[in-house]
Design a protein around this motif. Sequence first.
Motif, short mmCIF file in Angstrom:
data_model
loop_
_atom_site.label_atom_id
_atom_site.label_comp_id
_atom_site.label_asym_id
_atom_site.label_seq_id
_atom_site.Cartn_x
_atom_site.Cartn_y
_atom_site.Cartn_z
N VAL A 202 0.83 -1.20 0.00
CA VAL A 202 0.00 0.00 0.00
C VAL A 202 0.87 1.25 0.00
O VAL A 202 0.56 2.24 -0.67
CB VAL A 202 -0.96 -0.01 1.20
N THR A 203 1.97 1.22 0.73
CA THR A 203 2.90 2.35 0.75
C THR A 203 3.48 2.59 -0.64
O THR A 203 3.58 3.75 -1.10
CB THR A 203 4.03 2.11 1.76
N TRP A 204 3.84 1.52 -1.34
CA TRP A 204 4.38 1.67 -2.69
C TRP A 204 3.34 2.25 -3.64
O TRP A 204 3.65 3.16 -4.43
CB TRP A 204 4.86 0.31 -3.21
N THR A 205 2.10 1.77 -3.57
CA THR A 205 1.06 2.30 -4.46
C THR A 205 0.82 3.78 -4.21
O THR A 205 0.55 4.55 -5.15
CB THR A 205 -0.27 1.54 -4.30
N THR A 206 0.94 4.19 -2.95
CA THR A 206 0.78 5.60 -2.61
C THR A 206 1.84 6.45 -3.30
O THR A 206 1.56 7.53 -3.84
CB THR A 206 0.85 5.79 -1.09
N GLU A 207 3.08 5.94 -3.30
CA GLU A 207 4.19 6.67 -3.93
C GLU A 207 3.98 6.80 -5.45
O GLU A 207 4.30 7.84 -6.04
CB GLU A 207 5.50 5.94 -3.66
N VAL A 208 3.44 5.77 -6.06
CA VAL A 208 3.36 5.73 -7.52
C VAL A 208 2.09 6.40 -8.05
O VAL A 208 2.12 7.13 -9.05
CB VAL A 208 3.44 4.27 -8.02
N PHE A 209 0.94 6.16 -7.40
CA PHE A 209 -0.34 6.57 -7.96
C PHE A 209 -0.93 7.82 -7.30
O PHE A 209 -1.94 8.34 -7.78
CB PHE A 209 -1.35 5.42 -7.86
N ASN A 210 -0.34 8.30 -6.21
CA ASN A 210 -0.77 9.54 -5.56
C ASN A 210 -2.29 9.61 -5.34
O ASN A 210 -2.95 10.56 -5.78
CB ASN A 210 -0.32 10.75 -6.38
#
Length: 531
Positions: A202-210
């Motif tokens: 979830v942290t990674w998706t936050t970084e990529v998809f804002n």
Amino acid sequence: MGPEMSPFVTLSDYLERSAERVPDRPCVIDPSGETVIYRQFDEKANRVANWLVSIGVQAGDRVGICLPKGADSLACVFGILKAGAVYVPVDYTAPTERNRYIFSNCRVKAACIDARCVAIFDAPGQGSHLPDALLIFGDAQASSSANSPIWVSASALNSQPGTRPDVPPRGPNDLAYILYTSGSTGPHKGVRLSRDNGTSYVTWTTEVFNPTENDRFTSHAPFHFDLSILDIYVPLKHGAALYIISEELGKNAAALGQFIADNRITCWYSVPSILSLMTQFGKLDQHDASSLRIVNFAGEVFPVKYLRRLRELWPHPAFYNLYGPTETNVCTWYQIPDTIPPDREEPYPIGKVCSHCKDLVIGDNGKPVPRGEEGLLYIAGKPVLMGYWADPERTENAFLTHDGERYYNTGDVVRPDENGDYVFLGRKDRMVKRHGYRIELGEIEAALYKHAGVAEAATIAVAQGGDAVTIQAVLSAKPDAKLGVIAMKQHCAGSLPAYMIPDTFVFMDKLPATSTGKIDYQSLLRAARGG
């Protein structure tokens, strides 16, 4: 250390923090059309958690979920996590024996279950496990058997507190959920995934998809499929709205374009199969999809001819090819260009490794290959599974230790291209030898999709004894298109070497699909074998 001092933010904390920050914003939109705001949904999950605690569910206990997708089943997911337990979702439309095996295998302490599925716990057989209690959604009569679990109607949740139960905080290495996947051989595998597995993704998706609270996500994947991890937790972490797509609507490609337009969806995620069908049958040119900003797909190869057409129909959003088995969730990603050349026939790469992962390519000798060569893709890092439930041998065989770190064998053969992006060459278990040649069945499928009349294509290898195999192509046609054996053989002869041309062709109105929307190869193999 008390919960308020815990340095680790859990999956259920996402909901609680959003409920505090944006209590009156839409949280979950049920397939019925009902909107549940964040404050109400958090209370709903808390009531499930308090009921679980009241019947003796403790940290680490497994709790089954066998329900249609909706606000109720999602509240059970969060309620189980809030109670410190582990959720085990199954397909409520699957055969009783399959779900009975899963719940018995991981020895669920309790289960949240649809009234139509209670037969799972009738006459389970010698050696099977029964939970202590069942939370029943819908009308059902309690069994008169003395060995039956306690049966409680979901209406009893109304008497439970709407505040979070006082349970010890869970840490990053504690088990959060078990997803059972079908193996090509042997029983279903229970993939054990920790809270850190989920939160790191979830942290990674936050970084990529804002993502923001103004986004409108869809939950297209069933909860027992790993695509659901993005669907569920990313929007609720950020206070966005989550539109749950029912199992029925999720398979209705003709209606999904209208659904996106009516609800002004901003973030979509599904397997390529449904997007391909939407492109063909969804009349997407008649529906306004300008709200979309992200289109993610994962789980299988997206035929370029359908991806190209979808890119033309939806020119505004960013398209991402996300790759990874259930055991790692997403571990590589690739952004599709805005324009796909008309002469491109090869699928796009699966891309580079995600920032929270490490990658390794291993050759046939069990050692890393020189840069640029093909081999099996291994993944290490936070999203990698803890292991398989009650199967230490399978767990041991799935990993390789390199430089002191544990790497998971994805079973997929890759090769980096000139830009360093991994190109997916196929599954190790879908590569066959025939006439001395190595054949990747996916390459044959790619050639079949080049035919203008082909809607769906699958290729299977059928053992004939010894090392002999025959290759069978199974096809469905586009509306008004006619496919025949001679025409398809002629088509293949123009795209494939002779040793790769299928021996037989089978034509169907529609190819069978798994509950996760992928082509059901096991069903096709059973039919080919006469099973």
